[in-house]
Design a protein around this motif. Structure first.
Motif, PDB file in Angstrom:
ATOM      1  N   PHE A 128       0.778  -1.215   0.089  1.00 46.82           N
ATOM      2  CA  PHE A 128       0.018   0.045  -0.063  1.00 46.82           C
ATOM      3  C   PHE A 128       0.982   1.239   0.049  1.00 46.82           C
ATOM      4  CE2 PHE A 128      -2.353  -3.461   1.856  1.00 46.82           C
ATOM      5  CZ  PHE A 128      -3.549  -3.320   1.604  1.00 46.82           C
ATOM      6  N   VAL A 129       0.581   1.860  -1.082  1.00 51.66           N
ATOM      7  CA  VAL A 129       1.523   3.383  -0.847  1.00 51.66           C
ATOM      8  C   VAL A 129       0.423   4.376  -0.372  1.00 51.66           C
ATOM      9  CG1 VAL A 129       2.607   5.201  -2.374  1.00 51.66           C
ATOM     10  CG2 VAL A 129       2.491   2.708  -3.016  1.00 51.66           C
ATOM     11  N   ASP A 130       0.542   4.690   0.728  1.00 47.63           N
ATOM     12  CA  ASP A 130      -0.491   5.749   1.612  1.00 47.63           C
ATOM     13  C   ASP A 130       0.033   7.224   1.501  1.00 47.63           C
ATOM     14  OD1 ASP A 130      -1.692   3.492   2.481  1.00 47.63           O
ATOM     15  OD2 ASP A 130      -0.707   3.499   4.294  1.00 47.63           O
ATOM     16  N   GLY A 131      -0.967   8.093   0.976  1.00 48.41           N
ATOM     17  CA  GLY A 131      -0.734   9.401   0.971  1.00 48.41           C
ATOM     18  C   GLY A 131      -0.632  10.143   2.428  1.00 48.41           C
ATOM     19  N   CYS A 132       0.399  10.994   2.535  1.00 47.25           N
ATOM     20  CA  CYS A 132       0.555  11.841   3.849  1.00 47.25           C
ATOM     21  C   CYS A 132      -0.760  12.447   4.179  1.00 47.25           C
ATOM     22  CB  CYS A 132       1.568  12.756   3.628  1.00 47.25           C
ATOM     23  SG  CYS A 132       3.276  11.734   3.422  1.00 47.25           S
ATOM     24  N   PHE A 133      -1.544  13.086   3.377  1.00 49.40           N
ATOM     25  CA  PHE A 133      -2.744  13.716   4.074  1.00 49.40           C
ATOM     26  C   PHE A 133      -3.849  12.691   4.416  1.00 49.40           C
ATOM     27  CE2 PHE A 133      -6.741  15.789   3.431  1.00 49.40           C
ATOM     28  CZ  PHE A 133      -6.720  16.813   4.114  1.00 49.40           C
ATOM     29  N   TRP A 134      -4.263  11.809   3.456  1.00 48.47           N
ATOM     30  CA  TRP A 134      -5.301  10.966   3.761  1.00 48.47           C
ATOM     31  C   TRP A 134      -4.831  10.038   4.795  1.00 48.47           C
ATOM     32  CZ3 TRP A 134      -9.692  13.022   2.647  1.00 48.47           C
ATOM     33  CH2 TRP A 134      -9.964  13.904   1.413  1.00 48.47           C
TER      34      TRP A 134
END
Length: 153
Positions: free
Chosen positions: A80-86
Motif C-alpha cells: 500500500f502506498v499511503d498518501g501523507c494527507f489522507w
C-alpha cells in the motif's frame, strides 16, 4: 446527527458535523487521483525495472471491498502506498482548520480502516507493506524486494 453515505456504522458512532466545502475545494478534491498516483507509479516503475512482476489494484480473496495498490500474488504480499494527507502521516499531515473536528474523525477512521485491512490480510497469511508517499522510491523498492527475497522470490 449526520451520517455519511455508504459504509456500515454502529448505532452509537457519532460523526462530527461539518460545514459544506466551498465549490472550489470540492472540485479540487474531486480531481485528486485515487489510483495510479505519482508515488505509486514511481514505485511500480522501479519494481518493474528490477524485474519484479505484480498485479495492480488486485482483489484479494477474503478481503471484500478493499484492494492493495501493488500485489505479488504468488508470495501473498500486498503493498500500500499511503498518501501523507489522507492517511495522516505523523511527519507531514496538516489538519485543516476548517471543520477540524470532522477531519480528525476522518483521519482516525482512515487509520482504523488501514489497521483493520492489515489485520485481515495477516489473518489470511499475507505480508503487508505500507509505504508513505514521501519515502524515497529506491528505499521503498529496496524494502519490497528484500521482503520478497526473504519469502523466497
Amino acid at each position: 446527527m449526520d451520517w455519511p453515505r455508504g459504509g456500515s456504522r454502529t448505532v452509537n458512532e457519532r460523526i462530527p458535523n461539518r460545514l459544506a466545502p466551498s465549490k472550489e475545494l470540492s472540485e479540487r478534491f474531486s480531481r485528486q487521483k485515487r489510483l495510479g498516483t505519482g508515488p505509486e507509479m514511481a514505485l511500480r516503475r522501479e519494481l518493474h525495472a528490477r524485474g519484479l512482476r505484480y498485479r495492480v489494484q488486485h482483489r484479494i480473496e477474503g478481503l471484500p471491498r478493499r484492494r492493495a495498490d501493488i500485489v505479488f500474488t504468488r508470495r501473498k504480499v500486498a503493498v500500500f502506498v499511503d498518501g501523507c494527507f489522507w492517511h495522516a502521516c505523523p511527519d507531514h499531515c496538516v489538519v485543516p482548520m476548517a471543520n477540524r473536528e470532522w477531519w480528525l474523525w476522518k483521519f482516525s477512521t482512515n487509520r482504523a480502516r488501514d489497521r483493520d485491512t492489515d489485520e485481515k490480510l495477516i489473518g489470511l497469511d499475507w505480508t503487508v507493506i505500507r509505504i508513505w508517499e514521501h519515502e524515497q522510491t529506491r528505499d521503498a523498492a529496496d524494502r519490497v524486494e528484500m521482503i520478497l527475497r526473504s519469502l523466497g522470490t
